[in-house]
Design an enzyme around this catalytic site. Sequence first.
Site, short mmCIF file in Angstrom:
data_model
loop_
_atom_site.label_atom_id
_atom_site.label_comp_id
_atom_site.label_asym_id
_atom_site.label_seq_id
_atom_site.Cartn_x
_atom_site.Cartn_y
_atom_site.Cartn_z
N GLY A 27 74.19 3.71 1.71
CA GLY A 27 75.36 2.85 1.74
C GLY A 27 75.56 2.07 0.46
N ASN A 28 76.40 1.02 0.55
CA ASN A 28 76.82 0.25 -0.64
C ASN A 28 77.38 1.23 -1.69
OD1 ASN A 28 75.67 -1.64 -3.34
ND2 ASN A 28 77.15 -2.36 -1.87
N HIS A 33 78.17 7.63 -5.87
CA HIS A 33 78.11 8.29 -4.55
C HIS A 33 79.36 9.15 -4.33
CE1 HIS A 33 75.58 4.62 -3.56
NE2 HIS A 33 74.79 5.60 -3.16
N LYS A 145 71.03 13.19 -10.06
CA LYS A 145 69.95 13.30 -11.04
C LYS A 145 69.44 11.93 -11.50
CE LYS A 145 70.31 17.05 -14.07
NZ LYS A 145 71.11 17.85 -15.02
N LYS A 146 70.16 10.87 -11.19
CA LYS A 146 69.69 9.52 -11.51
C LYS A 146 68.29 9.32 -10.91
CE LYS A 146 69.99 4.77 -11.30
NZ LYS A 146 69.31 4.54 -10.07
N LEU A 181 75.14 4.08 -12.66
CA LEU A 181 75.55 3.32 -11.49
C LEU A 181 74.43 3.33 -10.45
CD1 LEU A 181 79.32 3.89 -10.80
CD2 LEU A 181 78.18 2.57 -12.57
#
Length: 279
Positions: A27-28, A33, A145-146, A181
């Site tokens: 979430g958030n 996303h 990939k973050k 992000l």
Amino acid sequence: MKIVSSVAELRDQLRGQLRTAFVPTMGNLHEGHLSLMRLARKHGDPVVASIFVNRLQFGPNEDFDKYPRTFAADIEKLEKEGVYVLFAPTEKDLYPEPQEFRVQPPNDLGNTLEGEFRPGFFTGVTTVVLKLFSCVQPSVAVFGKKDYQQLMIIRNMARQFALPTQIIAAETFRAEDGLALSSRNGYLSTDERSEAPVLYRELTAVAETVRAGNLDVTSLEQAAMQRLAERGWNPDYISIRKRIDLQAPTAGDLAQNEALVVLAAAKLGRTRLIDNLEI
Ligand code: PAF
């Protein structure tokens, strides 16, 4: 968009679907996303998202309680992306009894980098991801990939357990100033937010130096950590690893142009940021 919380309702909604594309989240939701949702749409139909802040992957002194929960805003964003079902279980729905069976990632991959600084983290992640896969039964699932090491561990888990789910990697979504992000960026003060892109700048500098032929990886890692520390960061690691298995490259690997990635984790104030860059 159908919003379901129980596993039974989810199964009802998805009965007979053979090409489900799944994006698990906590979430958030931010643009990163949403880029995963768009990629999912290219690889399957319907798109199913989940929101579940998974207690199992948080250490006792980590931010489970204060992890941002923004359900109403998240729903609006997912509606706009054309997500078909949102699976948002409560802890009781997903863990009706203590989750005693756990997935144990292999030591070499699970106990290094993030695994070293967040013991138990990957067991928590793989356990919930396997369980979510079992609930959703997706044909593809998208991960960013973050979280490079998470992506690799989940990919290896899917392969070793012969899961019928193809794992798809999405590129890291960055702000204009380079900051990857992340929901945890929301913890940063205004001053910290302007300092935060320095992490990506350091990764870029390391990557460029290696590409230019400097293969003294230990010195490069130490110098980058030193520079961060001088600016008030508290780095856990900046580490150049082999892309194939996230182990440290030997001199032989370096001589043979093994594909590399540089990964970093560092605290800025009380916020721990991670990022990485393929070299
Ligand atoms: O990357 C995340 O947000 C989480 O680790 C995941 C994959 C949703 C599992 O809780």
